[in-house]
Scaffold this active site. Structure first.
Site, PDB file in Angstrom:
ATOM      1  N   SER A   1       4.303   1.071   7.955  1.00  0.00           N
ATOM      2  CA  SER A   1       3.896   2.529   7.449  1.00  0.00           C
ATOM      3  C   SER A   1       3.218   3.230   8.613  1.00  0.00           C
ATOM      4  O   SER A   1       3.108   4.442   8.501  1.00  0.00           O
ATOM      5  CB  SER A   1       3.231   2.271   6.301  1.00  0.00           C
TER       6      SER A   1
ATOM      7  N   GLY B   1       5.020  -9.962   4.231  1.00  0.00           N
ATOM      8  CA  GLY B   1       5.943  -9.900   5.276  1.00  0.00           C
ATOM      9  C   GLY B   1       5.040 -10.890   6.591  1.00  0.00           C
ATOM     10  O   GLY B   1       3.865 -10.872   6.581  1.00  0.00           O
TER      11      GLY B   1
ATOM     12  N   MET C   1       0.992  -0.974   0.110  1.00  0.00           N
ATOM     13  CA  MET C   1       0.185   0.180   0.140  1.00  0.00           C
ATOM     14  C   MET C   1       0.817   1.349  -0.003  1.00  0.00           C
ATOM     15  O   MET C   1       0.518   2.538   0.502  1.00  0.00           O
ATOM     16  CB  MET C   1      -1.030   0.060   1.208  1.00  0.00           C
TER      17      MET C   1
ATOM     18  N   HIS D   1       9.466  -3.606   3.304  1.00  0.00           N
ATOM     19  CA  HIS D   1       8.743  -3.663   1.881  1.00  0.00           C
ATOM     20  C   HIS D   1       9.913  -4.066   0.976  1.00  0.00           C
ATOM     21  O   HIS D   1       9.961  -4.933   0.004  1.00  0.00           O
ATOM     22  CB  HIS D   1       8.346  -2.530   1.333  1.00  0.00           C
TER      23      HIS D   1
ATOM     24  N   GLN E   1      -2.704 -11.924   8.158  1.00  0.00           N
ATOM     25  CA  GLN E   1      -3.185 -11.616   6.572  1.00  0.00           C
ATOM     26  C   GLN E   1      -2.254 -12.991   5.686  1.00  0.00           C
ATOM     27  O   GLN E   1      -2.639 -13.133   4.857  1.00  0.00           O
ATOM     28  CB  GLN E   1      -2.340 -10.501   6.232  1.00  0.00           C
TER      29      GLN E   1
ATOM     30  N   LEU F   1       6.721   3.074   1.478  1.00  0.00           N
ATOM     31  CA  LEU F   1       7.611   1.954   1.691  1.00  0.00           C
ATOM     32  C   LEU F   1       8.682   2.171   2.506  1.00  0.00           C
ATOM     33  O   LEU F   1       9.142   3.237   2.637  1.00  0.00           O
ATOM     34  CB  LEU F   1       8.356   1.759   0.372  1.00  0.00           C
TER      35      LEU F   1
HETATM   36  O1  PAF Z   1      -0.016  -5.775   3.567  1.00  0.00           O
HETATM   37  C1  PAF Z   1      -0.318  -4.741   2.909  1.00  0.00           C
HETATM   38  O2  PAF Z   1       0.159  -3.785   2.660  1.00  0.00           O
HETATM   39  C2  PAF Z   1      -1.831  -4.857   2.217  1.00  0.00           C
HETATM   40  O3  PAF Z   1      -2.726  -5.470   3.101  1.00  0.00           O
HETATM   41  C3  PAF Z   1      -1.765  -5.549   1.079  1.00  0.00           C
HETATM   42  C4  PAF Z   1      -1.295  -6.949   1.030  1.00  0.00           C
HETATM   43  C5  PAF Z   1      -1.007  -5.018   0.030  1.00  0.00           C
HETATM   44  C6  PAF Z   1      -3.394  -5.413   0.168  1.00  0.00           C
HETATM   45  O4  PAF Z   1      -3.814  -4.295   0.163  1.00  0.00           O
END
Ligand code: PAF
Length: 280
Positions: free
Chosen positions: A186, A147, A30, A37, A153, A33
């Site tokens: 972030s 990550g 998103m 990332h 997630q 960075l």
């Molecule tokens: O982890 C993230 O930054 C977000 O949840 C993702 C995987 C890019 C989905 O929007």
């Protein structure tokens, strides 16, 4: 580095790659960075010939009253950082390019998405799964890099890929931390200097839980130790401190325990986790 803003630009820019049979590593982000990332990009670079990064603040994964509006957006800096790190294609779509107006389809992975983060952020994982699946369809990567900091997630995405037979290998990459243990996020950008110091309590809580487990304690004791550390700091509102199975987020085995914590520190809601492996 090539930059695509639309589905059709992305398709055109990936034609050669697909034609030459080179494999694609995908790093969905998103933006805003940070070194976490960039470590995903390095892993993708090491394992794949072409690296695609998406930079897209996905409205579907933010609930009412959450920080969608405030989420840091630094497109120009992000594009430069991605290029310097060796990303081949950066995909920066508008909301309409990703989610067609009137979209009603979404992906629900079931119970795994409704506990812990799912309980505190109803609908969050449906938003994540839906955008990740859509991005997978657009990019068609061979491997995708996420990550371990967002452990639930990662588990949700692995489950979705398994259940829907999506032909993508999911690669989990280690959490990147500051020297004092704070996991990079972030959302750390929201913290004042005082809040930044308070935020160290998440890692301290995880370490207390880990120490208890390695001393042979039961998971309930480890949870208690984490909760007392997490709730001991003024200005930190603890949300949960739990010990779970890293794949199902249900009760863990004795051998593999994922410690997970969440707390509000000033304007930021922070999460972190630590995997503890024990013999026997
Ligand atoms: O982890 C993230 O930054 C977000 O949840 C993702 C995987 C890019 C989905 O929007």
């Amino acid at each position: 580095m090539r930059v695509a803003h639309s589905r059709s630009e992305l398709r055109t820019q990936l034609l050669d790659t697909r034609g030459s049979g080179s494999d694609i590593g995908f790093v969905p982000t998103m933006g805003a960075l940070h070194a976490g990332h960039l470590s995903l990009v390095r892993a993708a670079r090491d394992q794949c010939e072409t690296v695609v990064m998406s930079i897209f603040v996905n409205p579907l994964q933010f609930g009412p009253g959450e920080d969608f509006g405030a989420y840091p957006r630094r497109e120009q800096d992000d594009v430069e950082a991605a290029e310097a790190q060796g990303v081949d294609v950066a995909f920066l779509p508008s909301v309409e390019e990703v989610h067609p107006p009137g979209r009603t389809t979404s992906i629900d992975v079931g119970e795994l998405a409704s506990v812990l983060e799912g309980e505190f952020r109803p609908g969050h994982f449906a938003g994540v799964a839906t955008v990740v699946m859509t991005l997978f369809d657009l990019v068609q990567p061979d491997k995708a890099f996420f990550g371990q900091k967002d452990a639930q997630q990662l588990a949700v995405i692995r489950r979705m890929v398994r259940d829907l037979a999506v032909p993508v290998e999911i690669v989990g990459c280690p959490t990147v931390r500051e020297e004092d243990g704070l996991a990079l996020s972030s959302r750390n950008a929201y913290l004042s200097a005082t809040e930044r110091k308070r935020a160290m309590v998440l890692f301290r809580a995880l370490t207390a839980g880990k120490d208890r487990l390695l001393e042979g304690a039961e998971v309930e004791e480890a949870e208690g130790a984490m909760w007392s550390v997490l709730s001991s700091v003024d200005g930190v509102q603890a949300e949960y401190a739990r010990a779970v199975d890293p794949d199902t987020f249900r009760a863990p085995s004795r051998e593999r325990v994922l410690l997970v914590v969440a707390a509000r520190v000033g304007p930021a809601r922070l999460i972190d986790n630590l995997l503890v492996e024990r013999d026997e």
